[in-house]
Design an enzyme around this catalytic site. Structure first.
Site, PDB file in Angstrom:
ATOM      1  N   ILE A  45      14.355  61.043  24.898  1.00  0.00           N
ATOM      2  CA  ILE A  45      14.552  60.223  23.705  1.00  0.00           C
ATOM      3  C   ILE A  45      13.549  60.555  22.600  1.00  0.00           C
ATOM      4  O   ILE A  45      13.749  60.230  21.444  1.00  0.00           O
ATOM      5  CB  ILE A  45      14.486  58.725  24.077  1.00  0.00           C
ATOM      6  CG1 ILE A  45      15.282  57.885  23.075  1.00  0.00           C
ATOM      7  CG2 ILE A  45      13.035  58.243  24.176  1.00  0.00           C
ATOM      8  CD1 ILE A  45      15.554  56.467  23.555  1.00  0.00           C
ATOM      9  N   PHE A  46      12.476  61.270  22.981  1.00  0.00           N
ATOM     10  CA  PHE A  46      11.385  61.417  22.017  1.00  0.00           C
ATOM     11  C   PHE A  46      11.705  62.267  20.797  1.00  0.00           C
ATOM     12  O   PHE A  46      11.168  61.998  19.725  1.00  0.00           O
ATOM     13  CB  PHE A  46      10.108  61.857  22.728  1.00  0.00           C
ATOM     14  CG  PHE A  46       9.647  60.766  23.656  1.00  0.00           C
ATOM     15  CD1 PHE A  46       9.084  59.605  23.144  1.00  0.00           C
ATOM     16  CD2 PHE A  46       9.845  60.849  25.026  1.00  0.00           C
ATOM     17  CE1 PHE A  46       8.729  58.562  23.970  1.00  0.00           C
ATOM     18  CE2 PHE A  46       9.486  59.810  25.857  1.00  0.00           C
ATOM     19  CZ  PHE A  46       8.924  58.662  25.334  1.00  0.00           C
ATOM     20  N   PRO A  47      12.572  63.267  20.874  1.00  0.00           N
ATOM     21  CA  PRO A  47      12.948  63.928  19.614  1.00  0.00           C
ATOM     22  C   PRO A  47      13.570  62.932  18.633  1.00  0.00           C
ATOM     23  O   PRO A  47      13.542  63.155  17.421  1.00  0.00           O
ATOM     24  CB  PRO A  47      13.974  64.979  20.061  1.00  0.00           C
ATOM     25  CG  PRO A  47      13.604  65.258  21.482  1.00  0.00           C
ATOM     26  CD  PRO A  47      13.132  63.936  22.040  1.00  0.00           C
ATOM     27  N   HIS A  55      12.843  63.561  34.215  1.00  0.00           N
ATOM     28  CA  HIS A  55      14.061  62.780  34.452  1.00  0.00           C
ATOM     29  C   HIS A  55      13.742  61.474  35.155  1.00  0.00           C
ATOM     30  O   HIS A  55      14.574  60.927  35.855  1.00  0.00           O
ATOM     31  CB  HIS A  55      15.054  63.588  35.313  1.00  0.00           C
ATOM     32  CG  HIS A  55      15.460  64.889  34.701  1.00  0.00           C
ATOM     33  ND1 HIS A  55      14.669  66.012  34.762  1.00  0.00           N
ATOM     34  CD2 HIS A  55      16.566  65.238  33.987  1.00  0.00           C
ATOM     35  CE1 HIS A  55      15.265  67.003  34.130  1.00  0.00           C
ATOM     36  NE2 HIS A  55      16.415  66.562  33.649  1.00  0.00           N
ATOM     37  N   LEU A 108      23.202  69.297  21.595  1.00  0.00           N
ATOM     38  CA  LEU A 108      22.011  68.858  22.318  1.00  0.00           C
ATOM     39  C   LEU A 108      20.908  68.631  21.295  1.00  0.00           C
ATOM     40  O   LEU A 108      20.105  69.497  21.027  1.00  0.00           O
ATOM     41  CB  LEU A 108      21.619  69.938  23.336  1.00  0.00           C
ATOM     42  CG  LEU A 108      20.707  69.551  24.483  1.00  0.00           C
ATOM     43  CD1 LEU A 108      20.821  70.591  25.577  1.00  0.00           C
ATOM     44  CD2 LEU A 108      19.277  69.411  24.036  1.00  0.00           C
ATOM     45  N   SER A 109      20.929  67.451  20.661  1.00  0.00           N
ATOM     46  CA  SER A 109      19.972  67.149  19.609  1.00  0.00           C
ATOM     47  C   SER A 109      19.834  65.637  19.489  1.00  0.00           C
ATOM     48  O   SER A 109      20.652  64.970  18.852  1.00  0.00           O
ATOM     49  CB  SER A 109      20.449  67.741  18.269  1.00  0.00           C
ATOM     50  OG  SER A 109      19.668  67.211  17.218  1.00  0.00           O
ATOM     51  N   GLU A 110      18.819  65.104  20.147  1.00  0.00           N
ATOM     52  CA  GLU A 110      18.678  63.646  20.192  1.00  0.00           C
ATOM     53  C   GLU A 110      18.428  63.069  18.797  1.00  0.00           C
ATOM     54  O   GLU A 110      18.950  62.012  18.456  1.00  0.00           O
ATOM     55  CB  GLU A 110      17.555  63.242  21.151  1.00  0.00           C
ATOM     56  CG  GLU A 110      17.908  63.399  22.622  1.00  0.00           C
ATOM     57  CD  GLU A 110      17.923  64.843  23.107  1.00  0.00           C
ATOM     58  OE1 GLU A 110      17.379  65.711  22.394  1.00  0.00           O
ATOM     59  OE2 GLU A 110      18.470  65.096  24.188  1.00  0.00           O
ATOM     60  N   GLN A 131      20.835  61.172  27.189  1.00  0.00           N
ATOM     61  CA  GLN A 131      21.193  61.486  28.571  1.00  0.00           C
ATOM     62  C   GLN A 131      20.152  61.027  29.598  1.00  0.00           C
ATOM     63  O   GLN A 131      20.498  60.564  30.674  1.00  0.00           O
ATOM     64  CB  GLN A 131      21.423  62.995  28.684  1.00  0.00           C
ATOM     65  CG  GLN A 131      22.310  63.367  29.822  1.00  0.00           C
ATOM     66  CD  GLN A 131      22.728  64.822  29.702  1.00  0.00           C
ATOM     67  OE1 GLN A 131      21.920  65.725  29.905  1.00  0.00           O
ATOM     68  NE2 GLN A 131      23.979  65.039  29.348  1.00  0.00           N
ATOM     69  N   PHE A 132      18.876  61.190  29.259  1.00  0.00           N
ATOM     70  CA  PHE A 132      17.781  60.624  30.049  1.00  0.00           C
ATOM     71  C   PHE A 132      16.799  60.038  29.040  1.00  0.00           C
ATOM     72  O   PHE A 132      16.573  60.638  27.989  1.00  0.00           O
ATOM     73  CB  PHE A 132      17.055  61.694  30.872  1.00  0.00           C
ATOM     74  CG  PHE A 132      17.823  62.157  32.074  1.00  0.00           C
ATOM     75  CD1 PHE A 132      17.561  61.615  33.332  1.00  0.00           C
ATOM     76  CD2 PHE A 132      18.800  63.134  31.955  1.00  0.00           C
ATOM     77  CE1 PHE A 132      18.278  62.046  34.439  1.00  0.00           C
ATOM     78  CE2 PHE A 132      19.522  63.562  33.051  1.00  0.00           C
ATOM     79  CZ  PHE A 132      19.265  63.021  34.309  1.00  0.00           C
TER      80      PHE A 132
END
Lengths: 324, 474
Positions: free
Chosen positions: A87-89, A129, A58-60, A82-83
């Site tokens: 996306i911001f990371p 979301h 879990l690490s965009e 996923q959503f």
């Protein structure tokens, strides 16, 4: 031809392209064994194995960073966020690396990848979301941004995106993931990027929209017709590069334009479209261009149907613009 | 000898010229850098200009009272030095720009920076299809209508609008575009009834503060054309009863001319403030029986009038008028206060003469008599005209506030609104207070904003603490 929804059509495109091009790799959170939280990647893990359908931590930032490396080494990654709210990371990776790789390397390398991500509200998802951040990527030079409104376009646009030499953000409107159904051509075809489509011809008002709001716009256009207002509806399909020619051609005919999107109004894509209309069709305007959009607030869980520019908000804008 | 021509600098804010108020140096004087050399008055302020360099004044250009355009030579300095290499230095050279640094080449100035406040408005071009009878320098029209006007060669500024919110429609443009021919463009354009502007026509030869307007026939450089009389076309044949035509005469004609003249000359500005009348109400209630014994019905107006007179004494320019012929401000030391009064035939302004020398009771008597005469339509001409300041009592239907029009040629007018009970905050508590609003208009040409405001607060001070009127009674 076969009847599909958006999820099935996108899945069909991924499967087709992975069979056709062994460089294509899918990666993301739960895209493998689970088949994606929206089931878009279902079955791909079984068919292509864990080398090409990769479950990530879990690490965009990590997902996009890894995808950039794959792209530079010649693979064609299709990472999933996923959503789009998450996306911001990865925003730094996208803005500083993905978008600029071709420029920085003098054209020698490109981070040719397609970031797929569900977008928008309407699923009772709440503020993490439901957001529509497309304008924040349109503002970055070097990215293409796509947002299909129906299964056939979704398949054709995704295939075109994967084959495009430049990075593409592929926003999938989750409100219509399963609600938008339609005939999808079998086999290989593409829908060209940068081409909008007039989905409802009319002479009175031009309505420009995309994604899930297309259906609300068509509903409002039908209601407006009952009041004698003849609406032409343009589905952008590709948000950037913008098919301004199609918009201008329509506005020159109608003299009036309403832009509808669920993203917040200020500095949204609607603002850019209105500005371009003013620049390119000013002397054809019969009324001030109007935007019907989400509000400049966090996406509200309890007021979802007030926030979204649904037909009941679009209709008066159409009528007032037509009668200005 | 090195000479240096010092030019009147651009002082900013769009100032294009200055009037020389006072020379602080004379030819032959030695001056040090930054020493004051001249006082120049612009339309914004008076500024003292200092010497840009040390040297000897060779020449001063421009007489006191004269006007000097920006960038014209003001002073010629002798900077000393070799006579053989006499040379005229123009503007001082720009200081060297700093070298590029790690973060880039950050310039002190870039092209266009000096245009921030000096961009001149483009001169409007002469319209080709100009028609007399209607002129609006800023017509409202959608872009598509503007495109049509261009196509048909119609000047939108002369098209009488019939669209929503005063917008010129495509039909309006087409109507004029078709009627436009060299023979007809200069003729008065009959307007359709809904587009009537109601603007009065200036009478020939009437003195006006506006610059004279040139006619298109004279090849006018200005867009402000002579206004030909506007004709309101009949909506229906006479006798159909759709319209009534009332000749302009009598009181209405006088009001018509007075109001238009006031609005065309004075630069009106309006100041509104609230006034706590609790004490005034109590005072009047207390004095009422005594006044009644004298046969006088005591209203609030005499108190307001006396407060105005007291305030006028402290701010004498409010009691002035402008003499257009001699271009002088005439400050009056007599206090004749007009009371604007509604009558069936229109507004009249009877005057309480020498109000400063009358008691509140006398003023009350005067007001009662004038009101009676006015109402009966038999006001004596000696009671009309020549007021120095006017009060308009706006009464029960005066609205929240108003923008009174000055009684020409006065420079101030006070509108008095109805007293109302309103929630007010007193000692941190919301209580019911007696409150009255005052709307004052002034002629900004003569009365500065802070002077008008000080005058208003002076009146309010007297009305909030009316005992002061007796304290200062002369």
């Amino acid at each position: 031809m076969s009847q599909m929804n958006m999820v099935q059509a996108i899945n069909d495109a991924l499967r087709l392209e992975m069979r056709r091009d062994s460089r294509v790799v899918v990666l993301g959170e739960d895209v493998g064994k689970v088949g994606g939280v929206f089931r878009v990647t279902q079955g791909l893990f079984d068919e292509f194995g864990d080398d090409r359908v990769i479950d990530t931590p879990l690490s965009e930032g990590g997902i996009i960073g890894a995808a950039i490396g794959m792209a530079l080494y010649g693979l064609v990654p299709v990472p999933e966020i996923q959503f789009s709210d998450f996306i911001f990371p990865a925003y730094d990776q996208i803005v500083s690396e993905v978008a600029k790789m071709r420029y920085r390397s003098g054209g020698e390398y490109a981070s040719k990848l397609v970031i797929r991500t569900p977008v928008g509200g309407g699923i009772r998802g709440g503020h993490y979301h439901s957001q529509s951040p497309e304008a924040q990527f349109i503002h970055v030079a070097g990215l293409k941004v796509v947002c299909p409104s129906n299964p056939a376009d979704a398949k054709g646009l995704l295939l075109a995106s994967i084959r495009d030499p430049d990075p593409v953000l592929f926003f999938e409107p989750k409100r219509i993931y399963r609600a938008a159904k339609g005939d999808v051509p079998e086999g290989d075809y593409t829908v060209p990027l940068g081409k909008a489509k007039v989905v409802r011809p009319g002479k009175g008002v031009t309505l420009v929209t995309y994604g899930a709001m297309l259906y609300e716009s068509l509903e409002a256009a039908n209601q407006a017709a009952a009041q004698g207002v003849d609406v032409e509806v343009v589905d952008l399909r590709t948000l950037w590069p913008l098919d301004i020619d199609t918009i201008i051609e329509s506005v020159k005919k109608t003299g009036r334009v309403v832009v509808v999107h669920e993203a917040p109004k200020s500095c949204g894509l609607g603002g850019e479209i209105v500005a371009l209309v003013n620049e390119k069709a000013f002397l054809h305007l019969e009324a001030p261009p109007v935007r019907v959009t989400g509000f400049d607030t966090p996406f509200p869980y309890t007021l979802e149907n007030e926030y979204l520019p649904l037909a009941h908000r679009i209709l008066p804008a159409l009528v007032e613009t037509a009668r200005y | 000898m090195k000479t240096y021509e010092f030019k009147l600098p651009d002082i900013g804010e769009g100032v294009t010229e200055g009037e020389i108020v006072k020379w602080l140096v004379s030819p032959g004087d030695a001056v040090a850098e930054d020493q004051p050399i001249v006082e120049v008055m612009t339309d914004k302020a008076t500024v003292t200009i200092t010497a840009p360099k040390s040297g000897k004044v060779l020449e001063t250009r421009g007489a006191v009272g004269g006007t000097v355009p920006v960038h014209s030579v003001l002073v010629v300095f002798d900077l000393g030095g070799d006579a053989a290499t006499a040379q005229v230095l123009a503007e001082p050279a720009r200081s060297e720009e700093p070298a590029a640094t790690a973060v880039g080449d950050i310039k002190e100035s870039l092209p266009g920076m000096n245009l921030m406040s000096t961009v001149a408005a483009p001169a409007p071009s002469n319209g080709h299809a100009k028609a007399a009878g209607y002129f609006n320098d800023k017509p409202l029209a959608t872009p598509a209508t503007r495109a049509l006007a261009r196509e048909l060669g119609v000047d939108l500024r002369v098209v009488p609008p019939t669209g929503p919110n005063g917008r010129v429609t495509k039909d309006d443009v087409r109507a004029l575009g078709q009627s436009s021919s060299p023979a007809t463009t200069m003729a008065p354009v009959a307007q359709r009834a809904p587009a009537m502007t109601g603007e009065p026509t200036p009478r020939p030869g009437e003195p006006t503060a506006l610059p004279p307007r040139a006619t298109p026939e004279q090849g006018a450089p200005s867009p402000a054309t002579t206004r030909a009389p506007v004709k309101i076309g009949a909506a229906a044949p006479a006798g159909a009863g759709l319209e009534e035509r009332i000749p302009l005469r009598g009181v209405r004609k006088r009001i018509f001319e007075g109001m238009a003249r006031s609005k065309h000359t004075a630069a009106h500005f309006t100041f509104v403030e609230e006034c706590d009348v609790t004490a005034l109400k109590a005072l009047r209630a207390r004095l009422r029986p005594a006044a009644e014994k004298e046969g006088v019905k005591l209203t609030f107006l005499p108190f307001v009038l006396k407060a105005v007179v007291a305030a006028l004494k402290k701010h004498p320019t409010l009691n002035s008028a402008f003499d257009e012929s001699s271009q002088e401000i005439v400050v009056r030391r007599y206090y004749d206060i007009g009371i604007a009064s509604a009558t069936d035939s229109g507004l009249v302004v009877p005057v309480v003469r020498s109000a400063d020398r009358k008691s509140i009771l006398d003023v009350a008597r005067d007001i009662a008599r004038l009101a009676e005469d006015t109402k009966a339509g038999k006001i004596n001409p000696v009671d009309l005209g020549g007021s120095t300041f006017t009060i308009t009592s706006l009464g029960a239907q005066g609205g929240l506030f108003a923008t009174p029009i000055l009684n020409f040629p006065e420079v101030g007018i006070l509108g008095v609104h109805q007293m109302k009970q309103k929630p007010v905050v007193r000692d941190g508590q919301i209580v019911i207070g007696d409150v009255m609003l005052l709307s004052l208009s002034f002629d900004h040409r003569i009365i500065d904003g802070h002077v008008g405001a000080a005058f208003a607060y002076e009146i309010i001070g007297y009305l909030q603490d009316p005992d002061r009127l007796f304290l200062e009674m002369g």
